[in-house]
Design an enzyme around this catalytic site. Structure first.
Site, PDB file in Angstrom:
ATOM      1  N   LYS A 127       0.808  -0.666   0.122  1.00 47.44           N
ATOM      2  CA  LYS A 127       0.102   0.168   0.313  1.00 47.44           C
ATOM      3  C   LYS A 127       1.481   1.441  -0.078  1.00 47.44           C
ATOM      4  O   LYS A 127       2.232   1.510   0.809  1.00 47.44           O
ATOM      5  CB  LYS A 127      -1.038   0.306   1.195  1.00 47.44           C
ATOM      6  CG  LYS A 127      -1.885  -1.183   1.370  1.00 47.44           C
ATOM      7  CD  LYS A 127      -2.841  -0.361   2.398  1.00 47.44           C
ATOM      8  CE  LYS A 127      -4.313  -1.957   2.902  1.00 47.44           C
ATOM      9  NZ  LYS A 127      -4.638  -1.564   3.592  1.00 47.44           N
ATOM     10  N   HIS A 130       1.206   6.049   2.999  1.00 46.06           N
ATOM     11  CA  HIS A 130      -0.053   6.771   4.158  1.00 46.06           C
ATOM     12  C   HIS A 130       0.320   7.831   4.636  1.00 46.06           C
ATOM     13  O   HIS A 130       0.944   7.955   5.512  1.00 46.06           O
ATOM     14  CB  HIS A 130      -0.819   6.067   4.891  1.00 46.06           C
ATOM     15  CG  HIS A 130      -2.496   6.201   4.896  1.00 46.06           C
ATOM     16  ND1 HIS A 130      -3.409   7.205   5.655  1.00 46.06           N
ATOM     17  CD2 HIS A 130      -3.998   5.726   4.546  1.00 46.06           C
ATOM     18  CE1 HIS A 130      -4.333   7.192   5.577  1.00 46.06           C
ATOM     19  NE2 HIS A 130      -4.443   6.443   4.696  1.00 46.06           N
ATOM     20  N   HIS A 133       0.496   7.509   8.389  1.00 39.50           N
ATOM     21  CA  HIS A 133       1.763   6.918   8.654  1.00 39.50           C
ATOM     22  C   HIS A 133       2.399   8.045   9.277  1.00 39.50           C
ATOM     23  O   HIS A 133       3.819   7.810   9.603  1.00 39.50           O
ATOM     24  CB  HIS A 133       2.548   6.701   8.242  1.00 39.50           C
ATOM     25  CG  HIS A 133       1.689   4.486   8.450  1.00 39.50           C
ATOM     26  ND1 HIS A 133       1.530   3.662   9.500  1.00 39.50           N
ATOM     27  CD2 HIS A 133       0.522   4.390   7.015  1.00 39.50           C
ATOM     28  CE1 HIS A 133       0.914   2.847   8.804  1.00 39.50           C
ATOM     29  NE2 HIS A 133      -0.035   2.825   7.922  1.00 39.50           N
TER      30      HIS A 133
END
Length: 566
Positions: A127, A130, A133
């Site tokens: 992924k 983001h 994070h």
């Protein structure tokens, strides 16, 4: 004091603090808190009683070559240091200790050096990185920097989300929609697209079944399945490392849930042997955490088919880390929605007989709201980093004071990161906050831009006059109130570091550095170096050099690289 109170000097160190600089000016340099000396500083020790004690103690103390004035305040005894000595001692210390100024203070002499394992950032592979994070990454980095600066041994661990049902889905998705070339050129973007596509198809029972099969094969170490998963993992880490480099963050160890799928079975066996694993009617495995043993609080550690869950893998990881690193403390940096998870984790470890669970700590943080780029809502960190860089470049291009520089992109990146970090670190970590570009990028407010600007300005002052600096400068002539304020503020740096080291909150350091920058800006106006008599110019230069040095050290602890031009 030690003579009059008949106490060893080391007992007094924590009771004496530097007095915060005040707008009203003319404050003493140090104060002794009378309440902290008395064993029973409880409420029955009335305020007037403390004032009387302070008064009496002040009368018993005499001024000397070091202390030029002693007075009693509300519950305190205040000391003003001989002004010439103050300037000499502070500037000499800053110069001598350099980047270790504040860290070498006797405040830390009783603190034992320890080994800390810090787990932070921990994105899910396959992924894109983001924005959620970002906080874990910069907070974990700050805690690691601070502990390292204080002489502790630090192991930085990135614990990747690289296992679980979603990889079954992604594997099937890649077999249907994947493109090996795209996987090489922009892995996370491509895997993100594949994941979106397969999720649409996942309503279908057949797809669900295929995903389950794929994950089962993964758990059984089927070669072909494992090799595809490994590609996802390796490509993801490569891309993360590139983004961490932009953030100025590194890790000593990349680990992940996948390392612990087998060890988590061992954990289940220990739980069973100790009689802690209970089965529900549906066949799931739970651990009772209630005090009355009535299952009013429990944690699920096993699925009905015997496979492990996130918490089981976390238990295995904690035990493994402790065996491998035998550390004094283990810190997990994640958002506050995971508080219960970590409470359960530490509780189960304790039930299993691991007393070191008491030395594990969850540093939680709130959420960031309203991070938007010009193109709209943003979820990916890279978009935020690019946006902040381009906005800073724009600001620099339109400012009259911008210096010619070799690499404006790199400068904009460092200044932009400072803007993000300071906005994030100004409040309590556990608070949610509303992100605002305008506030983050103000050059004159309490912002990262302002810290960078002050650092660059003081640096260019040194560049202009630095070659005039003699080894033995007479700093005793620094008597102006603005100079004294900077000196008094420099005195407090070790106390601020101490506070941050106790509660792991960066806000103490942030507010200290912002005040330092404001005081330096005022002094820069009122105490010119250019055109002053040589002796005075040298002394002032020394003062600004000390302020810049401490500013740079503090910024680096926060994860900011100070720039020298902007």
């Amino acid at each position: 004091l030690s003579k009059v109170l008949d106490l060893p000097p080391e007992n007094l160190i924590k009771s004496i603090s530097a007095v915060p600089v005040s707008k009203k000016r003319c404050v003493a340099d140090f104060q002794l808190s009378v309440a902290s000396l008395t064993e029973d500083s409880s409420s029955n020790c009335l305020a007037q009683d403390l004032n009387l004690q302070a008064q009496k103690l002040a009368e018993r103390l005499k001024c000397d070559g070091v202390v030029s004035e002693i007075s009693a305040g509300p519950g305190t005894v205040n000391f003003t240091i001989n002004r010439e000595l103050l300037a000499k001692a502070v500037l000499q210390q800053v110069l001598k200790d350099g980047s270790e100024y504040g860290v070498k203070s006797e405040l830390f002499s009783a603190v034992p050096r320890q080994k800390a394992v810090i787990e932070f950032s921990s994105p899910n592979i396959a992924k894109k990185f983001h924005v959620g994070h970002l906080r874990s990454t910069i907070i974990g980095n700050f805690i690691a920097n601070l502990k390292k600066a204080l002489g502790h041994e630090v192991v930085r661990i990135n614990y990747l989300g690289d296992w679980g049902m979603q990889f079954g889905l992604l594997g099937v998705g890649f077999q249907s929609f994947g493109d090996k070339e795209k996987l090489k050129s922009s892995p996370l973007q491509h895997l993100f697209e594949v994941y979106v596509q397969i999720n649409k198809a996942a309503e279908d029972e057949n797809t669900k079944k295929m995903a389950k099969d794929f994950f089962r094969k993964l758990e059984e170490h089927d070669e072909q399945t494992l090799s595809l998963w490994k590609q996802f993992r390796d490509f993801s880490i490569e891309e993360y490392v590139r983004i961490y480099k932009r953030l100025g963050v590194h890790f000593d160890e990349y680990s992940g849930e996948s390392f612990y799928q087998e060890k988590s079975q061992e954990v289940l066996k220990i739980l069973e042997d100790k009689g802690l694993l209970q089965k529900t009617t549906k066949g799931t495995g739970i651990v009772d955490l209630s005090e009355k043993k009535d299952f009013s609080s429990f944690s699920t550690v096993m699925r009905s088919d015997g496979t492990s869950l996130y918490i089981t893998r976390d238990l295995a990881a904690a035990i493994d880390r402790m065996n491998k690193h035998s550390c004094d403390t283990m810190i997990y940096v994640t958002d506050k929605s995971q508080s219960t998870h970590f409470q359960h984790l530490f509780q189960i470890l304790k039930l299993m007989g691991y007393n070191w669970a008491e030395r594990c700590q969850h540093v939680s943080f709130g959420l960031v709201q309203g991070m938007k780029t010009r193109r709209g809502e943003v979820i990916f960190l890279e978009d935020v980093l690019n946006e902040v860089r381009s906005r800073v470049l724009q600001n620099m291009a339109s400012a009259k004071t911008t210096k010619e520089m070799e690499d404006p992109m790199e400068t904009a990146e460092k200044v932009g990161l400072a803007a993000l970090i300071i906005q994030d670190f100004r409040g309590l970590l556990s608070s949610d906050y509303q992100f605002s570009w305008d506030r983050a990028l103000q050059s004159r407010g309490d912002t990262g831009m302002f810290l960078q600007y002050t650092h660059a300005r003081l640096h260019s002052l040194e560049q202009m006059h630095g070659n005039e600096l003699l080894p033995d400068v007479n700093v005793a002539c620094l008597q102006e109130p603005d100079a004294i304020s900077v000196l008094q503020h420099l005195l407090r740096y070790d106390e601020v570091l101490y506070r941050s080291s106790q509660d792991l909150q960066p806000k103490h350091i942030v507010s200290y550095l912002l005040t330092l920058s404001h005081l330096a800006a005022v002094a820069h106006k009122s105490l010119p170096v250019k055109g002053s008599a040589p002796e005075l110019a040298q002394a002032r230069l020394r003062l600004f050099q000390a302020a810049r040095s401490v500013l740079a050290s503090g910024m680096r602890l926060l994860g900011i690289t100070p720039v020298t031009r902007m």
